[in-house]
Design a protein around this motif. Structure first.
Motif, PDB file in Angstrom:
ATOM      1  N   UNK A   1     -10.261  30.256  -8.159  1.00  0.00           N
ATOM      2  CA  UNK A   1      -9.577  31.134  -9.101  1.00  0.00           C
ATOM      3  C   UNK A   1      -8.413  31.858  -8.437  1.00  0.00           C
ATOM      4  N   UNK A   2      -8.642  32.440  -7.266  1.00  0.00           N
ATOM      5  CA  UNK A   2      -7.594  33.198  -6.582  1.00  0.00           C
ATOM      6  C   UNK A   2      -6.415  32.309  -6.181  1.00  0.00           C
ATOM      7  N   UNK A   3      -6.699  31.113  -5.689  1.00  0.00           N
ATOM      8  CA  UNK A   3      -5.627  30.189  -5.295  1.00  0.00           C
ATOM      9  C   UNK A   3      -4.799  29.803  -6.517  1.00  0.00           C
ATOM     10  N   UNK A   4      -5.460  29.363  -7.580  1.00  0.00           N
ATOM     11  CA  UNK A   4      -4.735  28.947  -8.781  1.00  0.00           C
ATOM     12  C   UNK A   4      -3.964  30.118  -9.400  1.00  0.00           C
ATOM     13  N   UNK A   5      -4.599  31.289  -9.452  1.00  0.00           N
ATOM     14  CA  UNK A   5      -3.942  32.459 -10.029  1.00  0.00           C
ATOM     15  C   UNK A   5      -2.695  32.842  -9.232  1.00  0.00           C
ATOM     16  N   UNK A   6      -2.819  32.879  -7.921  1.00  0.00           N
ATOM     17  CA  UNK A   6      -1.677  33.247  -7.081  1.00  0.00           C
ATOM     18  C   UNK A   6      -0.539  32.245  -7.231  1.00  0.00           C
ATOM     19  N   UNK A   7      -0.862  30.955  -7.180  1.00  0.00           N
ATOM     20  CA  UNK A   7       0.180  29.939  -7.312  1.00  0.00           C
ATOM     21  C   UNK A   7       0.781  29.953  -8.724  1.00  0.00           C
ATOM     22  N   UNK A   8      -0.054  30.198  -9.737  1.00  0.00           N
ATOM     23  CA  UNK A   8       0.460  30.303 -11.108  1.00  0.00           C
ATOM     24  C   UNK A   8       1.416  31.464 -11.263  1.00  0.00           C
ATOM     25  N   UNK A   9       1.080  32.601 -10.663  1.00  0.00           N
ATOM     26  CA  UNK A   9       1.956  33.778 -10.730  1.00  0.00           C
ATOM     27  C   UNK A   9       3.261  33.516  -9.985  1.00  0.00           C
ATOM     28  N   UNK A  10       3.158  32.849  -8.834  1.00  0.00           N
ATOM     29  CA  UNK A  10       4.371  32.507  -8.077  1.00  0.00           C
ATOM     30  C   UNK A  10       5.286  31.630  -8.920  1.00  0.00           C
TER      31      UNK A  10
ATOM     32  N   UNK B   1      -5.325  29.396   2.229  1.00  0.00           N
ATOM     33  CA  UNK B   1      -4.793  28.281   1.437  1.00  0.00           C
ATOM     34  C   UNK B   1      -3.404  28.613   0.896  1.00  0.00           C
ATOM     35  N   UNK B   2      -3.260  29.791   0.302  1.00  0.00           N
ATOM     36  CA  UNK B   2      -1.968  30.177  -0.277  1.00  0.00           C
ATOM     37  C   UNK B   2      -0.914  30.319   0.816  1.00  0.00           C
ATOM     38  N   UNK B   3      -1.281  30.940   1.928  1.00  0.00           N
ATOM     39  CA  UNK B   3      -0.320  31.112   3.033  1.00  0.00           C
ATOM     40  C   UNK B   3       0.135  29.757   3.566  1.00  0.00           C
ATOM     41  N   UNK B   4      -0.798  28.824   3.716  1.00  0.00           N
ATOM     42  CA  UNK B   4      -0.439  27.491   4.198  1.00  0.00           C
ATOM     43  C   UNK B   4       0.463  26.787   3.183  1.00  0.00           C
ATOM     44  N   UNK B   5       0.087  26.867   1.897  1.00  0.00           N
ATOM     45  CA  UNK B   5       0.868  26.208   0.850  1.00  0.00           C
ATOM     46  C   UNK B   5       2.285  26.764   0.782  1.00  0.00           C
ATOM     47  N   UNK B   6       2.412  28.085   0.784  1.00  0.00           N
ATOM     48  CA  UNK B   6       3.737  28.711   0.725  1.00  0.00           C
ATOM     49  C   UNK B   6       4.521  28.397   1.997  1.00  0.00           C
TER      50      UNK B   6
END
Length: 198
Positions: free
Chosen positions: A181-190, A73-78
């Motif tokens: 949690x991991x998706x939101x946390x990663x995007x929040x940190x970004x 999810x994060x890789x696709x979003x980024x």
């Protein structure tokens, strides 16, 4: 004592920029508390055991599936963010306001609260009643800030469907909670550290 008249109540649309930081946080936590209460009530009226919903079932390897989905999810979003214009993924500045100046521990707390509350309602209660497809439509609809643009709306629907599949595959709500949690946390940190660099 003056009489209360409901006709004197005036509602108006408020943008995220008009909210103070404290009011934004109060709104976020209140919304999540309401989501959690609705999820508990819905599950209760379905005859589900709340303790059973939150019981960890299966092996710890389930968390690898959850982490794998989060990475996708994060890789696709980024990745997609590089090719679509900013206005096509605009959420009205909500995510920027939530994460921009927040310390890391508070970002983690916010992500934990959101993932537990939303997954209880959507995966624990609604998906139990309607299945992953209709649950994903409702999940996309409550993320109203994305509805103005089809790309984020489609992504929220796809993520929700993935979370629904993960629940069905693993048999435990902790897998979609961990992914969320991991998706939101990663995007929040970004968002937090990208803004700091700028």
């Amino acid at each position: 004592m003056p009489k209360f008249d409901i006709k004197n109540i005036k509602l108006r649309k408020v943008t995220v920029d008009e909210l103070s930081d404290n009011m934004l946080l109060i709104n976020l936590y209140a919304t999540q508390a309401l989501t959690f209460i609705i999820g508990l009530a819905w599950a209760f009226f379905q005859g589900q055991n709340i303790l059973e919903i939150f019981r960890f079932q299966g092996s710890p390897s389930i968390l690898y599936w959850a982490a794998g989905l989060a990475v996708l999810v994060v890789a696709f979003d980024v990745g997609i963010s590089r090719w679509i214009p900013d206005e096509a993924k605009d959420d009205g500045g909500v995510n920027e306001r939530i994460f921009r100046k927040r310390p890391l521990w508070h970002i983690a707390l916010l992500c934990a609260v959101v993932s537990i509350c939303e997954e209880l309602l959507f995966r624990g209660a609604i998906q139990h009643a309607f299945g992953p497809y209709w649950t994903s439509i409702l999940f996309a609809a409550i993320h109203v800030r994305y509805l103005r643009h089809w790309i984020p709306t489609g992504m929220v629907f796809a993520i929700s469907y993935g979370l629904g599949w993960l629940l069905a595959y693993t048999g435990t709500i902790w897998a979609p909670i961990f992914t969320h949690f991991l998706v939101d946390l990663t995007m929040g940190i970004i968002i937090r550290y990208r803004r700091e660099e700028e």
